[in-house]
Design a protein around this motif. Sequence first.
Motif, short mmCIF file in Angstrom:
data_model
loop_
_atom_site.label_atom_id
_atom_site.label_comp_id
_atom_site.label_asym_id
_atom_site.label_seq_id
_atom_site.Cartn_x
_atom_site.Cartn_y
_atom_site.Cartn_z
N PRO A 1 0.81 -1.23 0.00
CA PRO A 1 0.00 0.00 0.00
C PRO A 1 0.84 1.28 0.00
O PRO A 1 0.38 2.32 -0.46
CB PRO A 1 -0.82 -0.11 1.29
CG PRO A 1 -0.86 -1.57 1.60
CD PRO A 1 0.43 -2.13 1.10
N SER A 2 2.06 1.19 0.52
CA SER A 2 2.91 2.38 0.55
C SER A 2 3.72 2.55 -0.74
O SER A 2 4.55 3.45 -0.84
CB SER A 2 3.88 2.29 1.75
OG SER A 2 4.76 1.19 1.58
N GLY A 3 3.47 1.69 -1.71
CA GLY A 3 4.19 1.79 -2.99
C GLY A 3 3.85 3.09 -3.71
O GLY A 3 2.85 3.75 -3.42
N TRP A 4 4.71 3.42 -4.67
CA TRP A 4 4.54 4.69 -5.41
C TRP A 4 3.50 4.53 -6.50
O TRP A 4 3.64 3.67 -7.39
CB TRP A 4 5.89 5.10 -5.98
CG TRP A 4 5.92 6.48 -6.59
CD1 TRP A 4 5.45 7.63 -6.04
CD2 TRP A 4 6.47 6.83 -7.85
NE1 TRP A 4 5.68 8.70 -6.89
CE2 TRP A 4 6.32 8.23 -8.01
CE3 TRP A 4 7.09 6.12 -8.87
CZ2 TRP A 4 6.75 8.92 -9.14
CZ3 TRP A 4 7.53 6.79 -9.99
CH2 TRP A 4 7.36 8.18 -10.12
N ALA A 5 2.48 5.35 -6.47
CA ALA A 5 1.42 5.29 -7.47
C ALA A 5 1.81 6.15 -8.67
O ALA A 5 1.92 7.37 -8.58
CB ALA A 5 0.10 5.80 -6.88
N VAL A 6 2.04 5.49 -9.81
CA VAL A 6 2.46 6.18 -11.02
C VAL A 6 1.23 6.60 -11.82
O VAL A 6 0.29 5.82 -11.99
CB VAL A 6 3.36 5.27 -11.89
CG1 VAL A 6 3.78 5.98 -13.16
CG2 VAL A 6 4.58 4.82 -11.09
N ALA A 7 1.25 7.81 -12.31
CA ALA A 7 0.12 8.32 -13.10
C ALA A 7 0.41 8.23 -14.60
O ALA A 7 -0.42 7.74 -15.37
CB ALA A 7 -0.19 9.76 -12.71
N THR A 8 1.57 8.73 -15.02
CA THR A 8 1.88 8.78 -16.45
C THR A 8 3.31 8.33 -16.75
O THR A 8 4.18 8.33 -15.88
CB THR A 8 1.70 10.20 -17.02
OG1 THR A 8 2.60 11.10 -16.33
CG2 THR A 8 0.27 10.68 -16.88
N LEU A 9 3.49 7.99 -18.00
CA LEU A 9 4.80 7.63 -18.55
C LEU A 9 5.05 8.57 -19.72
O LEU A 9 4.24 8.63 -20.65
CB LEU A 9 4.76 6.18 -19.04
CG LEU A 9 5.91 5.70 -19.91
CD1 LEU A 9 7.16 5.48 -19.07
CD2 LEU A 9 5.55 4.40 -20.60
N GLN A 10 6.14 9.30 -19.67
CA GLN A 10 6.50 10.18 -20.79
C GLN A 10 7.63 9.53 -21.57
O GLN A 10 8.63 9.10 -20.98
CB GLN A 10 6.93 11.56 -20.30
CG GLN A 10 5.78 12.38 -19.76
CD GLN A 10 6.23 13.76 -19.33
OE1 GLN A 10 7.13 13.89 -18.52
NE2 GLN A 10 5.58 14.79 -19.86
N VAL A 11 7.47 9.47 -22.88
CA VAL A 11 8.45 8.84 -23.76
C VAL A 11 8.92 9.84 -24.81
O VAL A 11 8.10 10.45 -25.49
CB VAL A 11 7.85 7.60 -24.47
CG1 VAL A 11 8.91 6.95 -25.37
CG2 VAL A 11 7.33 6.60 -23.47
N THR A 12 10.23 9.98 -24.94
CA THR A 12 10.81 10.79 -26.01
C THR A 12 11.63 9.84 -26.87
O THR A 12 12.68 9.35 -26.43
CB THR A 12 11.72 11.90 -25.45
OG1 THR A 12 10.98 12.66 -24.49
CG2 THR A 12 12.21 12.81 -26.56
#
Length: 194
Positions: free
Chosen positions: A145-156
């Motif tokens: 539950p304390s893990g990091w919640a990722v919202a987006t991935l940016q790719v270049t």
Amino acid sequence: MRRTMVLKGSAAIVAVTAVAAVSACSTAGSSTATQTHGPSPTQAATSGAEGFSAKQAGKQETCQQVEASIGDPLPSDKTQSKVGLTMVNTGTTTCVLRGFPGVRLTGKDNLPWDLTRTNDPVVDVTLAPGAGAISYLTYLPTTDPSGWAVATLQVTPPNTTATQTLDWKLGKVVLQDAATHPGTYIGPTVGLLG
């Protein structure tokens, strides 16, 4: 007796003068020869530039119109997971994709994390219009539950400035943005899609 010594002394002076004159001519000659036969730094730089241009002329242009997408996680029996980032040539000409895509994860807390790159070798991937290549993102998922919640991935995509933002739907990850060897990282573009 005195006359003989004077003659010998004069001969010595003449001999020394002759050697000095020959040496001066040789030095001048060698200097002139070096300038004549060796290119100047400007000529060498120009020749090198012409050679480089000629060698590069036969190569394909680098891909500038690339559309990125994220696939499904690959099966894994390890603590790490892997997912493919697809990059498709949306241009009208064949081009080359080479190197690592720039990848940034952004959390729901707005914290950005630029992923490190592997030491894997980089190769040219030639893409016809509509063809795609793949790069693998390895990440460390967690159900904590304390893990990091990722919202987006940016790719270049490699050698472009066209950053694209994709939704991250692969759950929480272990945040290791300060680690020397994090369990989440990006690999180079490795080959054509099947």
